[in-house]
Design an enzyme around this catalytic site. Structure first.
Site, PDB file in Angstrom:
ATOM      1  N   CYS A   1      14.813  15.803  71.581  1.00 23.21           N
ATOM      2  CA  CYS A   1      14.379  16.301  72.873  1.00 23.21           C
ATOM      3  C   CYS A   1      15.052  15.530  74.013  1.00 23.21           C
ATOM      4  O   CYS A   1      16.139  14.944  73.825  1.00 23.21           O
ATOM      5  CB  CYS A   1      12.858  16.264  72.997  1.00 23.21           C
ATOM      6  SG  CYS A   1      12.279  17.432  74.266  1.00 23.21           S
TER       7      CYS A   1
ATOM      8  N   ASP B   1       4.684  12.158  74.716  1.00 26.06           N
ATOM      9  CA  ASP B   1       3.869  12.902  75.682  1.00 26.06           C
ATOM     10  C   ASP B   1       2.476  12.299  75.769  1.00 26.06           C
ATOM     11  O   ASP B   1       1.913  12.160  76.858  1.00 26.06           O
ATOM     12  CB  ASP B   1       3.792  14.379  75.278  1.00 26.06           C
ATOM     13  CG  ASP B   1       5.133  15.057  75.528  1.00 26.06           C
ATOM     14  OD1 ASP B   1       6.014  14.976  74.650  1.00 26.06           O
ATOM     15  OD2 ASP B   1       5.311  15.602  76.626  1.00 26.06           O
TER      16      ASP B   1
HETATM   17  P1  RI2 Z   1       9.660  11.442  79.315  1.00 21.37           P
HETATM   18  C1  RI2 Z   1       8.984  16.101  76.814  1.00 21.37           C
HETATM   19  O1  RI2 Z   1       8.221  17.279  76.695  1.00 21.37           O
HETATM   20  C2  RI2 Z   1       9.512  15.672  75.455  1.00 21.37           C
HETATM   21  O2  RI2 Z   1       8.533  15.830  74.419  1.00 21.37           O
HETATM   22  C3  RI2 Z   1       9.774  14.212  75.749  1.00 21.37           C
HETATM   23  O3  RI2 Z   1       9.980  13.417  74.603  1.00 21.37           O
HETATM   24  C4  RI2 Z   1       8.480  13.847  76.465  1.00 21.37           C
HETATM   25  O4  RI2 Z   1       8.199  14.983  77.301  1.00 21.37           O
HETATM   26  C5  RI2 Z   1       8.527  12.559  77.250  1.00 21.37           C
HETATM   27  O5  RI2 Z   1       9.497  12.684  78.264  1.00 21.37           O
HETATM   28  P2  RI2 Z   1       8.703  18.655  77.460  1.00 21.37           P
HETATM   29  O6  RI2 Z   1       8.262  18.475  78.892  1.00 21.37           O
HETATM   30  O7  RI2 Z   1       8.354  11.256  80.021  1.00 21.37           O
HETATM   31  O8  RI2 Z   1      10.205  18.786  77.294  1.00 21.37           O
HETATM   32  O9  RI2 Z   1      10.039  10.213  78.503  1.00 21.37           O
HETATM   33  O10 RI2 Z   1       7.921  19.737  76.754  1.00 21.37           O
HETATM   34  O11 RI2 Z   1      10.794  11.917  80.223  1.00 21.37           O
END
Ligand code: RI2
Length: 302
Positions: free
Chosen positions: A125, A194
């Protein structure tokens, strides 16, 4: 950006990433408070509470969003007048955004010590905290390459590949199902978070559990990057967050598959603590079993 615009951009993932959505929600509440003038205290408290509810209704899994809103509103309902209540929302919001950004930086600073020698990294991701960790490891001369999983269905891995490449980090994009093929070459895994549940379970993008299990099979240390505001609040100790299911259209267009085919699109995974080597927070690297200590020390009262 106003409350409704911020909420809809979080819902459609124009604004995404657990930290980013929390910072966007806090900033929107601060801007809303700044836009108010000469209100009755009761009216202000009702309107800011409605705004908060709208923001936390957007995505159920990243507790960072809920915590960011709660921290921004902390102490507001005990203020005795509109002016001081408004001022508190504005200062809480600015303080949360500042703390959140510096926390991402600090997580990165703690990562290089976890790589005993130069090697390859794998991630999934797009996580600002995990990217911060990988860039810091590269600056410390520890990274010979990063495998970035594409991360179906929304392919956030391409963002990670671009961000790492722009930072000068050698990065290779792979399809998610190639993670096991490359794992024998990998020295360490860094992923984002998350939500960090009180038993040390890591909630992150779908595919993260598979990555952690594959890492375990090849004895690759697996680290989750999780700023403290991603831990469940003390009021929710022992609870599990809801795993968000999103539209089937993120996986295939209606034209590609006959309507009779069910399409299931869970977008988060729960990694059990036994697959997690450590959790990198801005206050230190902890074992999953110590999650409860972080919650009690930093998430009490929300
Ligand atoms: P940071 C994202 O979720 C991903 O799961 C990623 O690992 C997590 O949030 C944390 O992201 P999505 O918003 O806070 O892409 O480290 O569904 O940037």
């Amino acid at each position: 950006m106003d409350i409704e615009e911020t909420a809809s951009k979080i819902e459609d993932m124009t604004i995404r990433g657990a930290g980013r959505i929390a910072r966007a929600a806090a900033a929107a509440l601060g801007e809303y408070a700044e836009s108010t003038s000469d209100m009755k205290l009761k009216e202000f408290l009702e309107s800011i509470s409605n705004a908060a509810q709208r923001l936390v209704s957007t995505r159920p899994t990243a507790i960072s969003l809920h915590n960011g809103v709660r921290i921004t509103l902390r102490g507001v309902d005990s203020r005795k007048d509109f002016k001081s209540a408004r001022a508190l929302v504005i200062s809480n919001a600015a303080a949360f955004v500042e703390h959140s950004n510096s926390a991402v930086e600090k997580v990165g600073q703690l990562a290089p010590a976890l790589m005993k020698k130069p090697g390859k990294v794998i991630t999934i991701c797009n996580s600002s905290a995990a990217v911060s960790a990988m860039v810091a490891c590269h600056k410390a001369g520890k990274v010979t390459g990063v495998y970035a999983c594409e991360t179906r269905p929304r392919r956030q891995g391409l963002i990670t590949a671009r961000e790492l490449s722009e930072a000068g980090v050698p990065v290779t994009l792979i399809v998610d199902s190639a993670m096991r093929y490359v794992m024998p070459e990998v020295s360490i895994a860094f992923v984002g978070t998350d939500t960090l549940e009180s038993d040390g379970s890591v909630i992150n993008k779908i595919g993260t559990h598979l990555l952690a299990a594959t890492a375990r099979d090849f004895k690759v240390p697996f680290y989750a990057c999780a700023e403290t505001y991603k831990f469940l609040p003390s009021s929710k100790i022992g609870r599990r967050v809801e795993i968000e299911k999103r539209s089937s259209r993120e996986i295939v267009s209606n034209a590609e598959i006959p309507g009779s085919v069910e399409i299931f699109n869970p977008v988060f995974d729960r990694v059990p603590p036994e697959l997690v080597t450590g959790i990198i927070t801005e206050v230190g690297v902890i074992k999953p079993a110590d999650a409860i200590k972080i919650i009690k020390k930093y998430l009490g009262g929300i």
